[in-house]
Design a protein around this motif. Sequence first.
Motif, mmCIF file in Angstrom:
data_model
loop_
_atom_site.group_PDB
_atom_site.id
_atom_site.type_symbol
_atom_site.label_atom_id
_atom_site.label_comp_id
_atom_site.label_asym_id
_atom_site.label_seq_id
_atom_site.Cartn_x
_atom_site.Cartn_y
_atom_site.Cartn_z
ATOM 1 N N PHE A 1 0.693 3.818 -3.361
ATOM 2 C CA PHE A 1 0.046 4.858 -2.783
ATOM 3 C C PHE A 1 0.089 6.338 -3.713
ATOM 4 N N ALA B 1 -14.913 -2.123 1.349
ATOM 5 C CA ALA B 1 -13.806 -1.276 0.802
ATOM 6 C C ALA B 1 -13.992 -0.225 -0.086
ATOM 7 N N TYR C 1 0.822 -0.953 0.100
ATOM 8 C CA TYR C 1 -0.082 -0.084 -0.240
ATOM 9 C C TYR C 1 0.859 1.137 0.026
ATOM 10 N N PHE D 1 -4.937 7.921 -3.854
ATOM 11 C CA PHE D 1 -5.533 7.407 -2.432
ATOM 12 C C PHE D 1 -6.624 6.469 -2.704
ATOM 13 N N SER E 1 -14.090 8.329 2.698
ATOM 14 C CA SER E 1 -12.897 8.730 3.359
ATOM 15 C C SER E 1 -12.236 9.891 2.442
ATOM 16 N N TRP E 2 -12.422 9.392 1.113
ATOM 17 C CA TRP E 2 -11.976 10.426 0.168
ATOM 18 C C TRP E 2 -12.675 11.791 0.205
ATOM 19 N N PHE F 1 -6.312 -1.991 -0.965
ATOM 20 C CA PHE F 1 -5.761 -2.504 0.441
ATOM 21 C C PHE F 1 -6.631 -3.044 1.221
ATOM 22 N N LEU F 2 -7.697 -2.267 1.621
ATOM 23 C CA LEU F 2 -8.940 -2.836 2.426
ATOM 24 C C LEU F 2 -9.561 -4.011 1.750
ATOM 25 N N SER G 1 -13.568 3.785 1.554
ATOM 26 C CA SER G 1 -12.550 4.560 0.619
ATOM 27 C C SER G 1 -13.209 5.763 0.103
ATOM 28 N N SER H 1 -5.652 2.731 -4.413
ATOM 29 C CA SER H 1 -4.951 2.059 -3.409
ATOM 30 C C SER H 1 -5.646 1.719 -2.379
ATOM 31 N N THR H 2 -6.432 2.509 -1.742
ATOM 32 C CA THR H 2 -7.045 2.238 -0.387
ATOM 33 C C THR H 2 -8.136 1.226 -0.665
#
Length: 149
Positions: free
Chosen positions: A96, A129, A92, A101, A136-137, A108-109, A133, A104-105
């Motif tokens: 990244f 996931a 990650y 973001f 959060s973004w 990763f999740l 993401s 990749s998030t």
Amino acid sequence: MRTIKLGMPIFLILLSLSFLIGSMNLPKANLGNPNGPLYFPIGLSAFMLIFSIFYLFQEWKNINRPNMDIKLLLEGRTPKLIGLTVLYGAIYALIFERIGFLLSTILFLGALLFTVNGIKKAVVNVIVAISFSFLSWYAFSVLLGVSLP
């Protein structure tokens, strides 16, 4: 077992010493109290060093007693989960900046959720996931105005 029991307090002592030395080398402030920016990191490093030393003495005192927590940690699928989580975190960090973001998030999740929950909960893993993401973004980019890669 002794190495494991004493390894963590020794690591924490070395870490807190490095933070303490690094904190003492911080630049002084040009305005106000020149030592003002040093108080918090030095205090926190000293606090961490003191408690790490207490932790070392506590583990040294109980060196011959079996620790069931360490035994449980080394059994079952826990070592595999820890290793894969560290590996996913390293990947990650590497991807990244390259892919950003959001993507990749999600990857990763998704990898973490599939590792923990398995393929049986694939729909839930993908929904969590992607939604986490995007939320959060949205929170960082739109609501807080922070630019994400």
